[in-house]
Motif scaffolding. Sequence first.
Motif, PDB file in Angstrom:
ATOM      1  N   THR A   1       0.848  -1.190   0.000  1.00 19.89           N
ATOM      2  CA  THR A   1       0.000   0.000   0.000  1.00 19.89           C
ATOM      3  C   THR A   1       0.880   1.235   0.000  1.00 19.89           C
ATOM      4  O   THR A   1       2.009   1.205   0.490  1.00 19.89           O
ATOM      5  N   THR A   2       0.373   2.308  -0.534  1.00 13.25           N
ATOM      6  CA  THR A   2       1.066   3.590  -0.525  1.00 13.25           C
ATOM      7  C   THR A   2       0.139   4.606   0.109  1.00 13.25           C
ATOM      8  O   THR A   2      -1.042   4.679  -0.233  1.00 13.25           O
ATOM      9  N   ARG A   3       0.654   5.372   1.039  1.00 13.75           N
ATOM     10  CA  ARG A   3      -0.101   6.436   1.684  1.00 13.75           C
ATOM     11  C   ARG A   3       0.529   7.763   1.280  1.00 13.75           C
ATOM     12  O   ARG A   3       1.758   7.859   1.144  1.00 13.75           O
ATOM     13  N   THR A   4      -0.288   8.783   1.128  1.00 16.70           N
ATOM     14  CA  THR A   4       0.201  10.047   0.587  1.00 16.70           C
ATOM     15  C   THR A   4      -0.214  11.226   1.458  1.00 16.70           C
ATOM     16  O   THR A   4      -1.354  11.298   1.922  1.00 16.70           O
TER      17      THR A   4
ATOM     18  N   THR B   1      -4.436  10.514   1.523  1.00 14.42           N
ATOM     19  CA  THR B   1      -5.021   9.184   1.382  1.00 14.42           C
ATOM     20  C   THR B   1      -6.308   9.049   2.175  1.00 14.42           C
ATOM     21  O   THR B   1      -7.328   8.611   1.662  1.00 14.42           O
TER      22      THR B   1
END
Length: 142
Positions: free
Chosen positions: A3-6, A26
């Motif tokens: 997962t990628t959180r921004t 996110t």
Amino acid sequence: MATTRTATTQWKGALLDGSGTVSLDTSGVGRFDVSWPSRAEQANGKTSPEELIAAAHSACFSMALSHGLAQAGTPPQTVETRADVTFQPGEGITGIVLSVRAQVPGLSAEEFRTAAENAKANCPVSKALAGTTITLDAELVG
């Protein structure tokens, strides 16, 4: 599955007299004002990178400790973790103190300390912050 959180920061001006806003993109749960004085002096209603790191570290550690305890057959009733991130202008982050208090029925103080040390060593945020000294104060309560 990865997962990628921004998060995004919009900054205006120079470091000392400028200011900015951090948005948690996110989740969309908030926008937070930041400035040099809120980082190096008093918060005055604004956050700092170090406070955001403290939030991430306390959450990650609590999750890792809870998971480790549950896997060992002693799930916690409660886990409360405080992360104090120290910032020294001109030097950067000089240390992090994790203070955890937990209720874990059927666990000795020594077993809890071992579980907490393992969580400190293995939570992803601790690993990401391996370049700084992280100390732990762990105590069973109740």
